[in-house]
Design a protein around this motif. Structure first.
Motif, short mmCIF file in Angstrom:
data_model
loop_
_atom_site.label_atom_id
_atom_site.label_comp_id
_atom_site.label_asym_id
_atom_site.label_seq_id
_atom_site.Cartn_x
_atom_site.Cartn_y
_atom_site.Cartn_z
N GLU A 131 0.74 -1.25 0.08
CA GLU A 131 0.01 -0.07 0.08
C GLU A 131 0.69 1.20 0.06
N LEU A 132 2.01 1.12 0.49
CA LEU A 132 3.05 2.36 0.62
C LEU A 132 4.05 2.64 0.02
N ALA A 133 4.46 1.40 -0.75
CA ALA A 133 5.79 1.58 -1.57
C ALA A 133 5.64 2.55 -2.44
N ASP A 134 4.55 2.61 -3.47
CA ASP A 134 4.42 3.30 -4.32
C ASP A 134 4.38 5.09 -4.11
N GLY A 135 3.66 5.35 -2.96
CA GLY A 135 3.45 6.60 -2.49
C GLY A 135 4.83 7.22 -2.08
N LEU A 136 5.44 6.24 -1.32
CA LEU A 136 6.83 6.63 -0.58
C LEU A 136 7.85 6.76 -1.87
N TYR A 137 7.59 5.87 -2.81
CA TYR A 137 8.71 6.02 -3.88
C TYR A 137 8.56 7.50 -4.69
N ARG A 138 7.28 7.74 -4.81
CA ARG A 138 6.85 9.07 -5.68
C ARG A 138 7.43 10.21 -4.72
N PHE A 139 7.16 10.02 -3.43
CA PHE A 139 7.56 11.21 -2.51
C PHE A 139 9.12 11.38 -2.63
N ALA A 140 9.89 10.08 -2.57
CA ALA A 140 11.07 10.27 -2.46
C ALA A 140 11.93 10.71 -3.74
N TRP A 141 11.23 10.24 -4.88
CA TRP A 141 11.70 10.78 -6.16
C TRP A 141 11.72 12.21 -6.45
N LYS A 142 10.53 12.71 -5.81
CA LYS A 142 10.10 14.08 -6.33
C LYS A 142 10.87 15.00 -5.43
N SER A 143 11.07 14.29 -4.12
CA SER A 143 11.93 15.16 -3.16
C SER A 143 13.57 15.02 -3.23
N LEU A 144 14.01 13.93 -3.67
CA LEU A 144 15.27 13.72 -3.90
C LEU A 144 15.79 14.11 -5.45
N GLY A 145 14.81 14.14 -6.40
CA GLY A 145 15.18 14.42 -7.74
C GLY A 145 15.99 13.20 -8.52
N ASP A 146 15.93 12.06 -8.04
CA ASP A 146 16.86 11.14 -8.58
C ASP A 146 15.97 9.89 -8.21
N GLY A 147 15.75 8.93 -9.33
CA GLY A 147 15.02 7.51 -9.40
C GLY A 147 15.74 6.74 -8.50
N GLU A 148 17.00 6.34 -8.74
CA GLU A 148 17.88 5.50 -8.18
C GLU A 148 18.04 5.77 -6.77
N GLU A 149 18.19 6.91 -6.45
CA GLU A 149 18.40 7.24 -5.08
C GLU A 149 16.87 7.02 -4.25
N ALA A 150 15.91 7.49 -4.82
CA ALA A 150 14.64 7.35 -4.49
C ALA A 150 14.37 5.85 -4.01
N LYS A 151 15.10 4.75 -4.82
CA LYS A 151 14.97 3.42 -4.95
C LYS A 151 15.48 3.07 -3.70
N ASP A 152 16.85 3.55 -3.37
CA ASP A 152 17.66 3.18 -2.19
C ASP A 152 16.87 3.72 -1.00
N ALA A 153 16.11 4.78 -1.07
CA ALA A 153 15.63 5.40 0.05
C ALA A 153 14.46 4.70 0.58
N VAL A 154 13.59 4.08 -0.41
CA VAL A 154 12.65 3.24 -0.23
C VAL A 154 12.96 1.88 0.48
N GLN A 155 13.97 1.32 -0.16
CA GLN A 155 14.37 0.24 0.37
C GLN A 155 15.11 0.28 1.87
N GLN A 156 15.59 1.32 2.07
CA GLN A 156 16.20 1.83 3.40
C GLN A 156 15.03 1.93 4.39
N ALA A 157 13.83 2.56 4.16
CA ALA A 157 12.97 2.88 4.79
C ALA A 157 12.25 1.44 5.37
N PHE A 158 11.84 0.54 4.40
CA PHE A 158 11.32 -0.67 4.59
C PHE A 158 11.96 -1.48 5.55
N LEU A 159 13.46 -1.46 5.33
CA LEU A 159 14.44 -2.23 6.03
C LEU A 159 14.32 -1.75 7.39
#
Lengths: 176, 291
Positions: free
Chosen positions: A27-55
């Protein structure tokens, strides 16, 4: 520290089960990814951020009640975004918006794209607040808890950001 | 709520952010309807509101999913056989445990006492148990058997180790038998010693030290003692002496003397020897090398 403050008032007797955690992912991964991508401005870094958050959520699942999981995840992503911003030290002040506006290419007619471009020119704090407000629909108090600001500060920063965006959009429209 | 040109922008921002209560929102809309000059302001702020991009999805969601710890229910695969096997194993273990609990340390002690009592009449003369020393020894043995046996550390209870329990039983029986024999012999010696102490020593024995008690450093072999020489060697009467025992003592004395000679011969050789240790090209000398 903020995480502790968020959950300190409530007794720690929750234990997030694996199905509850997996439901959070769905339920939350997509929203978190969008937020991370828009706030970080980088897709790969956003992926890392999402993985780190869920970990982190998985490791702390015994302490985080399921209904607080969303706030927990977005707080981690917000902090990462702010840390990255501090490391880079790249701040585009609102005053420089007009200069950027003059170099804006006129083919950016799509309102969505224009808004994204305008968003990138906001400072990191204002951008993340706008994202939390518009993407996730958090209230001022909730954003205040996530970001460590108070509700009045959130309101002031958000209104200032909207004024900047409005000014940008109106000026662009005038140029076009 | 009062709306005027000073606060209209702030109220519009609250409305756009969704932070205005419904009733106040309706009041604001009515005000803007009555004052259309603020309509463009409302629209321009409304355009600043971002719309979530639903097409943007996290691609590695599968990596975040965690698997549950799989618990295989007992009633599923091979349930009947598994249940019977489990019941049998538990039953056997339980019976074995209860059975071994009956044969605890106390029972082992009682078995040892019983066996010691059976062995007692064969162990020695009847005087041993009738004499005060013998009685006391038997009493001590029985008391020791009733005392709690100290359990060493890191040692399992006897009830859990059937083989060990059997070994302990056998050892206890052998120990009791040997101890009984020893007690009987000690009783005889004790009795004889008491008699000898009560007897008045003769004048000759007071005057001279018996030769057999003196220590000699000479290398000459000790005289071979015979039963017939008992009088000449001044061996007291209470010392039990027969030909076989005397022969054994003579053999032992001869062996000791032979060993002593060998040792002295080796010592003589070592006295005139030099020990040289060679470490690479260095030599370490112990003793006089010139000899």
């Amino acid at each position: 520290m903020q995480l502790c403050n968020i959950f300190a008032a409530e007794p720690i007797y929750f234990k997030m089960t694996t199905p509850e955690y997996n439901l959070c992912v769905k339920e939350l991964a997509d929203g978190l990814y969008r937020f991370a991508w828009k706030s970080l401005g980088d897709g790969e870094e956003a992926k890392d951020a999402v993985q780190q958050a869920f970990l982190t959520l998985w490791e702390k699942r015994k302490e985080v009640p399921p209904d607080k999981a969303k706030a927990f995840l977005f707080t981690i992503a917000y902090r990462r975004s702010m840390d990255r911003h501090r490391r880079r030290g790249a701040v585009i002040l609102p005053g420089s918006l007009n200069e950027a506006l003059t170099t804006e290419k006129k083919q950016a007619h799509d309102l969505k794209q224009i808004l994204q471009n305008a968003l990138e020119r906001l400072d990191q704090q204002s951008r993340t607040l706008i994202l939390l407000k518009d993407y996730e629909g958090y209230r001022y108090e909730e954003i205040a808890q996530l970001t460590g600001l108070n509700a009045t500060q959130v309101k002031v920063y958000l209104h200032r950001a909207r004024k900047i965006l409005k000014t940008y959009l109106v000026s662009l429209e005038y140029l076009i | 709520m009062e709306i005027n040109k000073e606060n209209i922008e702030a109220l519009i921002l609250l409305f756009v952010d969704g932070e205005m209560p419904e009733k106040e929102g309706r009041t604001l809309m009515d005000f803007i309807r009555r004052h259309p000059e603020y309509d463009s302001l409302l629209k321009s702020y409304a355009t600043t509101k971002l719309v979530p991009e639903d097409e943007l999805v996290f691609p590695d969601k599968a990596l975040l999913i965690r698997e549950e710890n799989k618990i295989i229910p007992f009633h599923k695969k091979g349930g009947f056989i598994a249940r019977i096997a489990a019941i049998l194993v538990l039953g056997i273990v339980g019976i074995a445990f209860l059975w071994k609990q009956d044969e605890g340390p106390e029972q082992l002690q009682q078995v040892a006492i019983r066996q010691a009592r059976q062995v007692q009449p064969e162990a020695g003369p009847k005087q041993a148990s009738k004499s005060p020393a013998g009685k006391r020894a038997v009493q001590n043995q029985v008391a020791a058997a009733f005392l709690p046996v100290p359990k060493p550390k890191n040692m399992h209870t006897v009830a859990r180790l059937p083989k060990q329990a059997q070994t302990i039983k056998q050892e206890a029986a052998y120990g009791a038998q040997a101890e009984q024999k020893e007690i009987a012999e000690q009783a005889i010696l004790q009795q004889t010693l008491v008699q000898e102490q009560n007897r008045e020593p003769s004048a000759e024995s007071k005057a001279e030290q018996p030769e057999w008690l003196s220590w000699s450093d000479s290398l000459e072999p000790a005289p071979i003692a015979k039963v017939a020489d008992k009088e000449s060697l001044r061996i007291p009467d209470w010392v039990p002496l027969d030909q076989d025992r005397l022969q054994g003592v003579n053999d032992l004395v001869a062996q000791i003397q032979a060993t002593r000679e060998k040792v002295e011969e080796r010592v003589g050789i070592l006295k005139h020897s030099t020990l040289v240790l060679q470490v690479w090209n260095k030599e370490i000398v112990f003793g006089n090398r010139n000899e």
